[in-house]
Design an enzyme around this catalytic site. Structure first.
Site, mmCIF file in Angstrom:
data_model
loop_
_atom_site.group_PDB
_atom_site.id
_atom_site.type_symbol
_atom_site.label_atom_id
_atom_site.label_comp_id
_atom_site.label_asym_id
_atom_site.label_seq_id
_atom_site.Cartn_x
_atom_site.Cartn_y
_atom_site.Cartn_z
ATOM 1 N N LYS A 112 0.716 -0.688 0.221
ATOM 2 C CA LYS A 112 0.028 -0.177 0.010
ATOM 3 C C LYS A 112 0.526 1.296 0.344
ATOM 4 C CE LYS A 112 -3.443 1.635 2.822
ATOM 5 N NZ LYS A 112 -4.931 1.539 4.081
ATOM 6 N N HIS A 114 -0.469 4.510 0.354
ATOM 7 C CA HIS A 114 -0.442 6.220 1.299
ATOM 8 C C HIS A 114 -1.122 4.939 2.498
ATOM 9 C CE1 HIS A 114 -4.069 3.297 -0.627
ATOM 10 N NE2 HIS A 114 -4.853 3.857 0.534
#
Length: 228
Positions: A112, A114
């Site tokens: 991921k 973010h």
């Protein structure tokens, strides 16, 4: 070698898996291409009640094993709900009184970019970590989990699974010397704890007349593909 477990707990688990339709007898083409006289699909533990009961079996098998542990790790994807539910079961287990709450973590398949980022979710990996999965087939998720745990500076302590098929891999004329479970234990030097195994399924078939018709087929399959 695989770690020992309580035979009473194991037989209770086999009966539970049968009642839930997770363990079935008949003729099934499995991932290896073999025709198996039984099929175990832990993905069919798919309700709150059944997963809650399953987690109690995982927790009991882990505590019965005597393995020292600090936290749990669930490999994506099947291991995620298993580790979560088992941590909850351990939190309420009477044998855990005074030992504190058990943290857990799991990985994402994709990193991921973010928020908190990365591939890990949950508690920081530290101390002795138990990897929780449903079964071991090729051992791929175990290898990836061990790499993740060691990279974080923690120690893989054991692998905890629901069912050990006790089965050798490969084509009929070139079967492996060991089962996937035995290979994992040997490769990483950690115990593999199973709630139940093929031996426990056979014990139930021996003792319960309702399923006796399947015993010969399961026994023949074990004779052909099984390990001691």
């Amino acid at each position: 070698m695989p770690a020992a477990h309580s035979s009473a707990t194991a037989l209770d688990f086999v009966r539970f898996a049968l009642n839930e339709g997770v363990l079935r007898f008949g003729s099934f083409k499995v991932k290896s291409g073999r025709m198996s006289p039984y099929f175990f699909n832990a993905g069919l533990f798919n309700s709150g009640r059944s997963v809650g009961a399953l987690a109690q079996f995982y927790a009991q098998a882990l505590l019965d094993s005597g393995v020292a542990f600090d936290m749990l790790f669930g490999p994506a994807y099947k291991g995620i709900p298993l580790a979560t539910a088992t941590a909850i079961a351990l939190a309420g287990h009477p044998d855990m009184q005074g030992r504190g709450d058990v943290p857990f973590a799991y990985n994402r398949k994709e990193a991921k970019d973010h928020g908190e980022g990365g591939t890990l979710v949950g508690a920081p990996l530290q101390g002795k970590v138990v990897i929780i999965d449903d079964v071991i087939t090729a051992g791929t998720s175990v290898r990836e989990s061990v790499e993740i745990i060691r990279a974080a500076g923690a120690e893989p302590a054991a692998v905890l699974i629901a069912m050990d098929r006790m089965e050798r891999a490969g084509p009929d004329d070139a079967l492996s010397a060991h089962s996937a479970v035995q290979d994992v234990a040997k490769t990483y030097g950690i115990p593999v704890v199973s709630i139940a195994s093929l031996s426990d399924i056979l014990a139930l078939l021996q003792d319960d007349a309702a399923f006796g018709e399947h015993r010969d087929a399961v026994l023949a399959y074990r004779t052909k593909y099984g390990v001691k």
